[in-house]
Design a protein around this motif. Structure first.
Motif, PDB file in Angstrom:
ATOM      1  N   ASN A 131      23.004  64.001  15.371  1.00 30.40           N
ATOM      2  CA  ASN A 131      23.687  63.300  14.275  1.00 30.40           C
ATOM      3  C   ASN A 131      24.770  62.398  14.843  1.00 30.40           C
ATOM      4  N   ALA A 161      25.842  59.877  12.870  1.00 32.70           N
ATOM      5  CA  ALA A 161      26.449  59.318  11.656  1.00 32.70           C
ATOM      6  C   ALA A 161      27.835  59.950  11.458  1.00 32.70           C
ATOM      7  N   LEU A 183      19.957  60.130  14.272  1.00 35.91           N
ATOM      8  CA  LEU A 183      20.341  59.380  13.077  1.00 35.91           C
ATOM      9  C   LEU A 183      21.683  58.736  13.346  1.00 35.91           C
ATOM     10  N   SER A 184      21.779  57.432  13.128  1.00 38.42           N
ATOM     11  CA  SER A 184      23.037  56.716  13.328  1.00 38.42           C
ATOM     12  C   SER A 184      23.211  55.687  12.227  1.00 38.42           C
ATOM     13  N   ARG A 185      24.427  55.214  12.125  1.00 42.83           N
ATOM     14  CA  ARG A 185      24.734  54.173  11.140  1.00 42.83           C
ATOM     15  C   ARG A 185      25.770  53.241  11.733  1.00 42.83           C
ATOM     16  N   ARG A 196      22.792  50.036   7.569  1.00 45.87           N
ATOM     17  CA  ARG A 196      21.959  51.113   7.039  1.00 45.87           C
ATOM     18  C   ARG A 196      21.798  52.211   8.075  1.00 45.87           C
ATOM     19  N   TYR A 197      21.467  53.394   7.608  1.00 46.72           N
ATOM     20  CA  TYR A 197      21.162  54.495   8.516  1.00 46.72           C
ATOM     21  C   TYR A 197      19.864  54.181   9.225  1.00 46.72           C
ATOM     22  N   VAL A 246      19.457  59.814   2.795  1.00 50.29           N
ATOM     23  CA  VAL A 246      19.984  58.632   3.477  1.00 50.29           C
ATOM     24  C   VAL A 246      18.919  57.967   4.350  1.00 50.29           C
TER      25      VAL A 246
END
Length: 87
Positions: A13, A15, A76-78, A83-84, A63
């Motif tokens: 993760n 995000a 998962l990054s943003r 946007r993700y 998301v």
């Protein structure tokens, strides 16, 4: 009864929020975990394509998702104001 081969999927993760990751095989939930920003978890999955959904850990809103994945690791990054994304 047919034996399913298992494998591990590592989720990272990147995000800024807590994320719930869920792996589905067909319509059955196989594994789930909740991960804080900067953390990782390992989810068991069957060998072959699976669907993975990422939800906001606080609200439950989706998301991002990736269908028919066979990846061993997902991140998962943003980016700021973006946007993700799943890599």
């Amino acid at each position: 009864m047919k034996q399913l081969m298992k494998k591990d999927v590592t989720f990272h993760n990147k995000a800024a929020i807590r994320i719930q990751a869920q792996i589905f095989s067909e319509r059955m939930l196989v594994a789930t975990c909740v991960v804080s920003p900067g953390e990782s978890c390992v989810l068991p999955a069957k060998t072959g394509p699976y669907d993975i959904y990422f939800k906001n850990g606080a609200t439950g809103w989706e998301v991002a998702h990736q269908l028919d994945s066979e990846a061993n690791a997902l991140t998962l990054s943003r980016p700021p104001n973006g946007r993700y994304t799943i890599t």
